[in-house]
Design a protein around this motif. Structure first.
Motif, short mmCIF file in Angstrom:
data_model
loop_
_atom_site.label_atom_id
_atom_site.label_comp_id
_atom_site.label_asym_id
_atom_site.label_seq_id
_atom_site.Cartn_x
_atom_site.Cartn_y
_atom_site.Cartn_z
N UNK B 272 28.61 25.02 44.90
CA UNK B 272 28.68 26.35 44.29
C UNK B 272 29.91 27.08 44.84
N UNK B 273 30.12 26.94 46.14
CA UNK B 273 31.29 27.57 46.77
C UNK B 273 32.59 27.08 46.16
N UNK B 274 32.68 25.76 45.90
CA UNK B 274 33.91 25.21 45.32
C UNK B 274 34.13 25.76 43.91
N UNK B 275 33.03 25.84 43.14
CA UNK B 275 33.15 26.39 41.78
C UNK B 275 33.65 27.83 41.85
N UNK B 276 33.12 28.57 42.83
CA UNK B 276 33.54 29.96 42.98
C UNK B 276 35.00 30.04 43.40
N UNK B 277 35.41 29.13 44.30
CA UNK B 277 36.81 29.16 44.76
C UNK B 277 37.76 29.03 43.57
N UNK B 278 37.46 28.08 42.66
CA UNK B 278 38.36 27.91 41.52
C UNK B 278 38.39 29.17 40.64
N UNK B 279 37.22 29.77 40.45
CA UNK B 279 37.16 31.01 39.67
C UNK B 279 37.98 32.10 40.32
N UNK B 280 37.86 32.21 41.63
CA UNK B 280 38.55 33.28 42.34
C UNK B 280 40.06 33.00 42.39
N UNK B 281 40.43 31.73 42.60
CA UNK B 281 41.88 31.39 42.61
C UNK B 281 42.48 31.81 41.27
N UNK B 282 41.79 31.47 40.19
CA UNK B 282 42.29 31.77 38.86
C UNK B 282 42.45 33.28 38.67
N UNK B 283 41.40 34.01 39.02
CA UNK B 283 41.44 35.46 38.84
C UNK B 283 42.51 36.10 39.71
N UNK B 284 42.56 35.68 40.96
CA UNK B 284 43.51 36.31 41.88
C UNK B 284 44.95 35.96 41.48
N UNK B 285 45.14 34.73 40.96
CA UNK B 285 46.49 34.37 40.51
C UNK B 285 46.93 35.28 39.36
N UNK B 286 45.99 35.49 38.43
CA UNK B 286 46.31 36.38 37.30
C UNK B 286 46.63 37.77 37.82
N UNK B 287 45.80 38.20 38.75
CA UNK B 287 45.96 39.54 39.30
C UNK B 287 47.29 39.67 40.04
N UNK B 288 47.66 38.62 40.78
CA UNK B 288 48.91 38.65 41.54
C UNK B 288 50.11 38.65 40.60
N UNK B 289 50.09 37.78 39.60
CA UNK B 289 51.24 37.70 38.70
C UNK B 289 51.41 38.95 37.84
N UNK B 290 50.29 39.63 37.62
CA UNK B 290 50.38 40.89 36.88
C UNK B 290 51.06 41.98 37.71
N UNK B 291 51.00 41.82 39.03
CA UNK B 291 51.46 42.90 39.92
C UNK B 291 52.71 42.53 40.72
N UNK B 292 53.43 41.50 40.27
CA UNK B 292 54.59 41.07 41.06
C UNK B 292 55.58 42.21 41.29
N UNK B 293 55.78 43.00 40.25
CA UNK B 293 56.72 44.11 40.34
C UNK B 293 56.30 45.09 41.43
N UNK B 294 54.99 45.36 41.42
CA UNK B 294 54.45 46.26 42.45
C UNK B 294 54.63 45.71 43.85
N UNK B 295 54.39 44.39 43.96
CA UNK B 295 54.55 43.77 45.28
C UNK B 295 56.01 43.89 45.72
N UNK B 296 56.92 43.73 44.74
CA UNK B 296 58.35 43.88 45.05
C UNK B 296 58.63 45.28 45.58
N UNK B 297 58.02 46.28 44.94
CA UNK B 297 58.23 47.66 45.39
C UNK B 297 57.66 47.85 46.79
N UNK B 298 56.46 47.31 46.99
CA UNK B 298 55.84 47.45 48.31
C UNK B 298 56.71 46.80 49.38
N UNK B 299 57.29 45.65 49.06
CA UNK B 299 58.19 44.98 50.01
C UNK B 299 59.43 45.83 50.22
N UNK B 300 59.95 46.40 49.12
CA UNK B 300 61.16 47.21 49.23
C UNK B 300 60.95 48.42 50.11
N UNK B 301 59.78 49.03 50.02
CA UNK B 301 59.58 50.24 50.84
C UNK B 301 59.14 49.88 52.26
#
Lengths: 224, 404
Positions: B272-301
Motif C-alpha cells: 500500500x505504501x509503494x502504491x501511495x509513493x507512486x501517487x505522491x511522486x506523480x502529484x508532487x512532480x506536477x505540483x513542482x513543475x507548475x511552480x518552477x517559476x516561483x521556485x526560481x523567484x524564491x532562489x533569486x531572493x
C-alpha cells in the motif's frame, strides 16, 4: 565607491547544439548609489547581463566582483546567501508568491534572514506605508493590479536594505501612468536611501530617467 | 511562515490535493479494515480452539502428548488438583478421560475422541454446554452422551437415539458401552463437531478400566498473557512426572499462522505504501513543475536549496498527516461498529468452519499495526516527495525564473 565590477564578460548559450553569443566581452563598473539603465533592442543581452550581475547565472568567461569578491568563484550556497543579504530583484512579471498576501511576500525575505515575526511585520508595514501600499497588506497578488503588484515587488526587493537592486524590465507590463509612479518611487528610494539600481529596459520612460545609460547591441556595449 | 506557505501551496490546487488525500485515506482505511478483519479471524480461530478443548494449559502424564494411549493416565490426579486449587492464576479446570474410539449407530460408524468429563467442571472451561443446539447438556445420566451435529448427521442419529462406543481398555482389549444421545452440539469448527463426543467421566473410566483416574487437566487461567510464567510455575510444582503444555505448545500451526499474518500485514503495508509513493511522486512532480517559476523567484531572493527542499517535503508530509488522520478516523468509524456487530460471512460459512472460525467475524484492531500505519504513511509521503524536491533544487534560478 565601486560595488560591482564586470571584466570581459562572455556568455554563450547552446541553442539545440548551436552556440549563441549572448554577451561578447562586457566591461562595467558600478558605484554605490548609481541609477543605471541598460537599454537596447530585444536580444541585445540586457537580461543575460542582469542575470549575471545578480548571480542568478554564471558567465562562460570573465569575472564579476561584488564588493571586491569574485562571485564567479562562489558556490551556489554562498551566492544564495549573497542574494539574500545584498541584492534585491524586481521582475517584469512581478513574480510575487501567489499564495502569500502582500505583507507576507514582503516579510518572506526577512523570514529567510531569521528576523522575528513581530519585527518583520512592523518593518514591512512601515515600508508599505512609506510606499503608499499599506492598504494592500492583506491582499493576495490576484487581488491586486499590475502596478500594485510591482510596488509590492519593489518593497520586497528593498526591505532588507540591499546594496544593489536589479530590475528587469519592471515597467514592461504597466501602463505609462503606473510606470511613471513606479519609477518615481524607485528614484525616491535611490535618492533617499542611496540604494543602487540597475534596470534593463527598452521603455523610453525608464531610459529618459537614467542617470547613467548603457546601450547594448549584439552582446556588446555600444555606448556608456 | 514556511508552514503557512506549504499549507497554502497544498490547497492552491484543491482537486489534486483531495485526490492524494483520498488515496492516502483509502490506503489507511484498507490497512485498518484488513488488519481488523484478519486479526479478528486469527483471534477467533485461537479463542475457538482454546474454548473448544485446548484451554489455556493442559496437564498430562509426561509423554502423553506423544502417545495418547489409555494407560498414560495422570499418576496422581488428586496431587495435581491440590496444586491447581492452590495456584491463584488458575481460574477453572476440568478433568478429562481421553480415548480414541469408534462410535456406531445402526446405520454407520465413525472414529471419534471420547471425552469423559465431569459436566459442571467442563462447562467452566469450554463452550460445549453453550453450543448445545438440540436436546440438553450432559447431566448425571450415566448412559448419556452428547455428540456434534456433523457426526449426528453422518451417523444418521438424533436426540434420544442409541449408539455404541468402543475403545481400547487398559488391558488392551476392546471395551464398549451403549449410550443414549441427550444432546447435540454445534461449534464453530465442523472438524471438531465430527470428532468429539462427551460422556460422563465415571462411565468412561469404567469402560476403559482405569479406576478413578484421568488423562488430562484442561485449565483456564485468569490472564492468558502470563501463560509462560504460569507454565513454569506449574512445571516447578508438579515435577518431571507431568507435562505442562500451553495453547501455544498445542497449536503450533495456528501460532505460526498468526506470526505469518503479522509479517504479511507488514508486506501489505509496504505494498500500500509503494502504491501511495507512486501517487505522491506523480502529484508532487506536477505540483513542482507548475511552480518552477516561483521556485526560481524564491532562489533569486535568497532561499537556500535546503530550505526549498524542506518546504516541498513539508507539503507532502502535511498531506500524509491529514490523509492519515482522516483515514484513521474513517477506518475506526467503519471498524468500531463492526467490532461489536461482527461481519456476517455466512456465505463462506462452510470454509470458515473448516478453519475453526465462525461465520460472523468480529474485527479486532491491533494498536501496534495501526501505530505502524500511522507512522508509515506520512513517512511514505515524504519519500514520495524526495525526487520531485530534488528536481526542484537542481534547477538553476535563471532557468526556473524563465520557465514557461
Amino acid at each position: 565607491m565601486e560595488i560591482l565590477k564586470a571584466e570581459n564578460l562572455v556568455k554563450v548559450y547552446q541553442d539545440n547544439g548551436v552556440p549563441v553569443n549572448a554577451l561578447r566581452g562586457i566591461n562595467l563598473s558600478v558605484s554605490k548609489g548609481e541609477y543605471i539603465v541598460i537599454a537596447g533592442p530585444s536580444g541585445s543581452g540586457k537580461t543575460t547581463l542582469l542575470n549575471l550581475l545578480g548571480a542568478l547565472d554564471k558567465p562562460t568567461e570573465g569575472k564579476i566582483y561584488f564588493e571586491g569578491e569574485d562571485i564567479t568563484l562562489k558556490e551556489k550556497k554562498e551566492l544564495s546567501k549573497m542574494r539574500l543579504h545584498k541584492l534585491g530583484f524586481i521582475f517584469q512579471a512581478y513574480n510575487l508568491i501567489p499564495v502569500l498576501t502582500a505583507i507576507e511576500n514582503i516579510e518572506f525575505s526577512m523570514m529567510l534572514l531569521g528576523i522575528p515575526d513581530n519585527v518583520r511585520k512592523e518593518k514591512a508595514l512601515a515600508l508599505m506605508d512609506e510606499l503608499g501600499i499599506k492598504e494592500l497588506a492583506d491582499k493576495r497578488p490576484n487581488e491586486m493590479s499590475g502596478g500594485q503588484q510591482q510596488r509590492v515587488a519593489v518593497a520586497r526587493a528593498i526591505v532588507n536594505n540591499p546594496t544593489l537592486v536589479l530590475a528587469d524590465e519592471p515597467t514592461a507590463n504597466l501602463d505609462s501612468v503606473t510606470a511613471g509612479h513606479l519609477l518615481d518611487l524607485m528614484e525616491q528610494m535611490n535618492t533617499e536611501k542611496n540604494i543602487t539600481f540597475i534596470f534593463s529596459s527598452h521603455d523610453k520612460n525608464v531610459i529618459d530617467r537614467a542617470k547613467r545609460l548603457i546601450i547594448l547591441k549584439d552582446g556588446t556595449i555600444e555606448k556608456k | 511562515m514556511l508552514f503557512k506557505l506549504a499549507w497554502r501551496n497544498i490547497w492552491r490546487n484543491k482537486r489534486r490535493s483531495l485526490i492524494v488525500l483520498i488515496s492516502v485515506m483509502v490506503g489507511l482505511i484498507a490497512i485498518v479494515f484488513e488488519d481488523g478483519l484478519s486479526n479478528g479471524m486469527m483471534r477467533q480461530m485461537l479463542f475457538n480452539q482454546i474454548s473448544l478443548d485446548i484451554s489455556h494449559v493442559q496437564i498430562h502424564k509426561a509423554g502423553f502428548n506423544n502417545n495418547k494411549i489409555v494407560k498414560n493416565y495422570i499418576p496422581d490426579y488428586k496431587h495435581v488438583e491440590s496444586i491447581l486449587n492452590s495456584t491463584p492464576d488458575v481460574e477453572a479446570y476440568s478433568k478429562r478421560v481421553f480415548a480414541a474410539g469408534i462410535l456406531s449407530s445402526a446405520s454407520n460408524s465413525s472414529g471419534v475422541i471420547l471425552y469423559g468429563i465431569i459436566p459442571a467442571e467442563e462447562a467452566r472451561v469450554s463452550v460445549i454446554k453453550s453450543s448445545i443446539v438440540e436436546g440438553n447438556y450432559l447431566g448425571s445420566d450415566k448412559r448419556g452422551i452428547i455428540i456434534g451435529k456433523k457426526l449426528a448427521e453422518k451417523l444418521g442419529v438424533g436426540v434420544g437415539d442409541k449408539i455404541v462406543a468402543m475403545a481400547n481398555t487398559l488391558k488392551g482389549d476392546i471395551g464398549s458401552d451403549a449410550f443414549r444421545i441427550v444432546g447435540i452440539f454445534q461449534t464453530s469448527s465442523s472438524e471438531f463437531d465430527k470428532m468429539a463426543v462427551y460422556v460422563n467421566a465415571g462411565t468412561e473410566q469404567e469402560m476403559l478400566g482405569i479406576g478413578d483416574n484421568y488423562h488430562e487437566f484442561a485449565i483456564i487461567t485468569k490472564d492468558y498473557n502470563n501463560i509462560t510464567s504460569i507454565k513454569k510455575n506449574l512445571e516447578a510444582k508438579l515435577g518431571s512426572k507431568y507435562e505442562v503444555f500451553t495453547y501455544r505448545d498445542m497449536l503450533p500451526m495456528l501460532i505460526y499462522q498468526m506470526d505469518l499474518y503479522k509479517e504479511s500485514m507488514m508486506i501489505l503495508n509496504i505494498i500500500i505504501g509503494l502504491a501511495l509513493i507512486f501517487g505522491i511522486v506523480n502529484t508532487m512532480l506536477m505540483s513542482v513543475f507548475e511552480r518552477l517559476r516561483e521556485f526560481g523567484v524564491l532562489m533569486a531572493i535568497g532561499m537556500k536549496n535546503s530550505r526549498l527542499y524542506l518546504m516541498i517535503l513539508f507539503e507532502a508530509f502535511i498531506l500524509g498527516v491529514i490523509g492519515t488522520i482522516a483515514g484513521l478516523i474513517c477506518g475506526l468509524l467503519l471498524d468500531i461498529p463492526l467490532a461489536h456487530s461482527g461481519i456476517n460471512l455466512s456465505i463462506f460459512s462452510a470454509s470458515l468452519e473448516s478453519f475453526g472460525v465462525g461465520a460472523v467475524i468480529y474485527p479486532v484492531l491491533s494498536l501496534g499495526n495501526i501505530f505502524n500505519a500511522v507512522l508509515l504513511i506520512p513517512f511514505v509521503a515524504v519519500i514520495g516527495a524526495l525526487y520531485p524536491a530534488y528536481k526542484a533544487i537542481k534547477l538553476e534560478p535563471v532557468y526556473a525564473i524563465n520557465y514557461v
